[in-house]
Design an enzyme around this catalytic site. Sequence first.
Site, PDB file in Angstrom:
ATOM      1  N   SER A  99       7.130 -31.879  26.074  1.00 16.92           N
ATOM      2  CA  SER A  99       8.433 -31.490  26.625  1.00 16.92           C
ATOM      3  C   SER A  99       8.381 -30.935  28.043  1.00 16.92           C
ATOM      4  CB  SER A  99       9.102 -30.468  25.707  1.00 16.92           C
ATOM      5  OG  SER A  99       9.554 -31.105  24.521  1.00 16.92           O
ATOM      6  N   LYS A 102      10.620 -32.682  30.405  1.00 17.20           N
ATOM      7  CA  LYS A 102      12.022 -32.322  30.630  1.00 17.20           C
ATOM      8  C   LYS A 102      12.237 -31.678  32.002  1.00 17.20           C
ATOM      9  CE  LYS A 102      13.309 -31.712  25.755  1.00 17.20           C
ATOM     10  NZ  LYS A 102      12.040 -31.948  25.042  1.00 17.20           N
ATOM     11  N   SER A 166      14.739 -26.686  24.364  1.00 14.94           N
ATOM     12  CA  SER A 166      14.010 -27.955  24.486  1.00 14.94           C
ATOM     13  C   SER A 166      14.669 -29.064  23.683  1.00 14.94           C
ATOM     14  CB  SER A 166      12.544 -27.784  24.050  1.00 14.94           C
ATOM     15  OG  SER A 166      11.731 -28.812  24.566  1.00 14.94           O
ATOM     16  N   LYS A 266       8.069 -23.857  30.861  1.00 16.25           N
ATOM     17  CA  LYS A 266       8.449 -24.836  29.852  1.00 16.25           C
ATOM     18  C   LYS A 266       7.319 -25.093  28.863  1.00 16.25           C
ATOM     19  CE  LYS A 266      11.286 -27.552  27.855  1.00 16.25           C
ATOM     20  NZ  LYS A 266      10.590 -27.216  26.580  1.00 16.25           N
TER      21      LYS A 266
END
Length: 416
Positions: A99, A102, A166, A266
């Site tokens: 992720s 992202k 997320s 993140k």
Amino acid sequence: MTELDAAAAKAKVYRRRRIVVFSAIAVVIALITTGGLYTANALGAAVPAAAPQVTDPEPVAAAPQSLALPGFGGYAVGAVGFEGLMAAGNESTPMPMASITKVITALTVLAEHPIAAGESGPDIEYTDDDVDIYWDMVAQNGSVAPVEAGATLSLKESLEALLIPSGNNYGISIANWAFGSEQALVEKANAWLAANGLANTHVVDSSGISDDNLGTASDMVLLGEIALRDPTIAAIVASKSVEIPELGTLENSNKLLGTHGVDGMKTGTTDDAANLLFTADYAVGTSTVTVVGVLLGGENHSVLDEAIAALLDSVAPGFHEVVPLEANQVLAEYTTPWGVSARARTADGATVVVWSDTPVDVEVRADPITLAQRGEEVGSAIVRAGTQEISVPLVLDAGIEDPGAWWRLSNPGALD
């Protein structure tokens, strides 16, 4: 002797005396003329320059910082404004980003749909198609954020749903809104990566659900630094939670947030590994250092977070403030041939923040001087520490005045 002979002898003596007198006058005139020229030349000549006697401060360097390095995965730690990496291991090996992808999606969207500071950006209307995307992600065991048909969210709120909990589904929904399809976003994202120097990073979707979304640890540090420059993303990833009326409270998946100096960025989780792209701020003297790092390939987030916490706790003390120059510090001295002295002093002090054993060096550049006023700039002191460079002016603490006529006339060999 006849009268005629006596007259002739007298005339001869007169002629000799006249020759002597006129010869003496000629000598006097010559001396006066020569002396006048010397005096004019001496009084108008330039005085010799005084060369500086320079004092070069000794370089300053601390002992190397000892680090608690992870014993697994690929990792890299850098700091904004600092050259190179503080720590690295397997940093050039491409690994699944999960992720963290992202962040690339958000930056690609904002490159074409920027949000002005303090604003929320354009509105996005969510439909039944977005609800279907949600359930498709649930079926793939992907992380999701809630969505309702008929809801209208700003672009900022949509990015919050993408980055904070997320939500894989928001990656696709935002891509459809911004570029028409997820594949169109992927093409834009890979072009964005290439344009920003992330040559070893490649994406195949908007969320990172595929293990074919690959990046290196060194690239991830650069990605984090780029993301921090965008105020929208920087604010979102620093939030432990947000309240969105249509969605409720969204909790940040980064459990290190608010501890060990961590203020972003993140998480990334695959079936095989846990990742975290992280940022942390530390006060160092009167400055703040922003650390950006990543650890890829942890067994799980508990193991990953413990390793990152230990790494950061060992990195932070390695930053320290050095004062290589004080204000009014004497770095050069002048003494003229006629005995006048003056010193070149720093107009200001200089302070730098350095990492570990990075040396801090000072180069003194002082010019030769002839006549000068007090406070006149006569050079500079250049402070260098890694890629940092600070220039501090050098100024005279006393004037250098003309030595005057007597010294000039009595020192012909010293004049130009």
